[in-house]
Design a protein around this motif. Structure first.
Motif, PDB file in Angstrom:
ATOM      1  N   LEU A 255       1.811   8.256  -6.225  1.00 11.97           N
ATOM      2  CA  LEU A 255       0.744   9.221  -6.506  1.00 11.97           C
ATOM      3  C   LEU A 255       1.284  10.590  -6.891  1.00 11.97           C
TER       4      LEU A 255
ATOM      5  N   ARG B 105       1.234   4.209  -2.815  1.00 15.18           N
ATOM      6  CA  ARG B 105       0.971   5.594  -2.428  1.00 15.18           C
ATOM      7  C   ARG B 105       2.133   6.513  -2.813  1.00 15.18           C
TER       8      ARG B 105
ATOM      9  N   GLU C 145      -6.983   5.523  -5.814  1.00 18.10           N
ATOM     10  CA  GLU C 145      -6.295   6.791  -6.104  1.00 18.10           C
ATOM     11  C   GLU C 145      -5.249   6.611  -7.195  1.00 18.10           C
TER      12      GLU C 145
ATOM     13  N   SER D  56       0.821  -1.197   0.000  1.00 22.41           N
ATOM     14  CA  SER D  56       0.000   0.000   0.000  1.00 22.41           C
ATOM     15  C   SER D  56       0.862   1.257   0.000  1.00 22.41           C
ATOM     16  N   ASN D  57       1.899   1.267   0.811  1.00 22.97           N
ATOM     17  CA  ASN D  57       2.788   2.432   0.869  1.00 22.97           C
ATOM     18  C   ASN D  57       3.545   2.607  -0.436  1.00 22.97           C
TER      19      ASN D  57
END
Length: 222
Positions: free
Chosen positions: A48, A45, A138, A41-42
């Motif tokens: 992004l 992220r 996202e 997940s990191n």
């Protein structure tokens, strides 16, 4: 990511009219189980900011490294991956709206869910399916399109062994002593390609099969 952006920045500085393709291979490895996979997940992220458009800025860390200012409007971002079993995710989504061959639905005209092949299901993969697979909304929202590339046929794979630019035959020939070269027969190329596809490893299996055989021959070349 900072190192990648720095490399792209240096390329763009050399040629003002040039654009750069930034490729993230095996991107499916970053998919995560949303219950507990914090690391993946990191990692998603962290991408992004790079995909937001405009100028990507990363300050100097104070360790002698220079800051990075990358104009991402001059960059193409490609995310590649096998995404094994994505067709199962697509099938689950379609099962909520598409008729199956069971019961009265079997008399309906048009394709049914049960009639769709694995290749056809993969072509229908949507952003929502990739979110279910383990990619953040996202991140997917910053990806403009999804393109399905079908698996290589035996003929296609055989050209990787012998025939295409930078094929294995050419690569091994470059290792040969002066006056010698590697030659792979057509029938052998097809058989190697067939075994590579059956293994599920593709071109990786080709190298595993060929390397010990060819290098042993080249070692004994005059």
């Amino acid at each position: 990511i900072c190192d990648l952006a720095k490399e792209a920045q240096d390329i763009l500085k050399c040629e003002e009219e040039r654009q750069v393709a930034i490729v993230f291979d095996e991107f499916d490895k970053l998919s995560f189980d949303r219950r507990d996979d914090l690391r993946s997940s990191n990692a998603q992220r962290d991408l992004l900011k790079l995909l937001d458009g405009g100028t990507y800025f990363h300050p100097s860390n104070g360790d002698g490294s220079s800051e990075v200012r990358l104009d991402t409007n001059r960059c193409f971002f490609l995310f590649l991956g096998a995404f094994a079993d994505i067709e199962d995710v697509v099938r689950r989504r379609l099962s909520k709206t598409m008729p199956s061959t069971i019961g009265f639905a079997s008399a309906m005209s048009g394709p049914t869910l049960d009639s769709l092949t694995e290749k056809e299901l993969r072509k229908l993969a949507s952003h929502e399916d990739f979110h279910e697979y383990g990619l953040m909304r996202e991140l997917l929202g910053r990806m403009s399109s999804i393109i399905h590339v079908p698996a290589l046929s035996v003929t296609d794979m055989a050209s990787v062994v012998k025939g295409c630019t930078n094929c294995f035959e050419q690569r091994f020939s470059s290792l040969a002593p002066e006056g010698a070269k590697a030659v792979i027969e057509e029938d052998a190329a097809v058989e190697i390609a067939r075994r590579a596809i059956e293994s599920g490893l593709g071109a990786r299996q080709i190298e595993t099969t060929l390397a010990p055989l060819v290098l042993r021959r080249l070692a004994g070349a005059p």
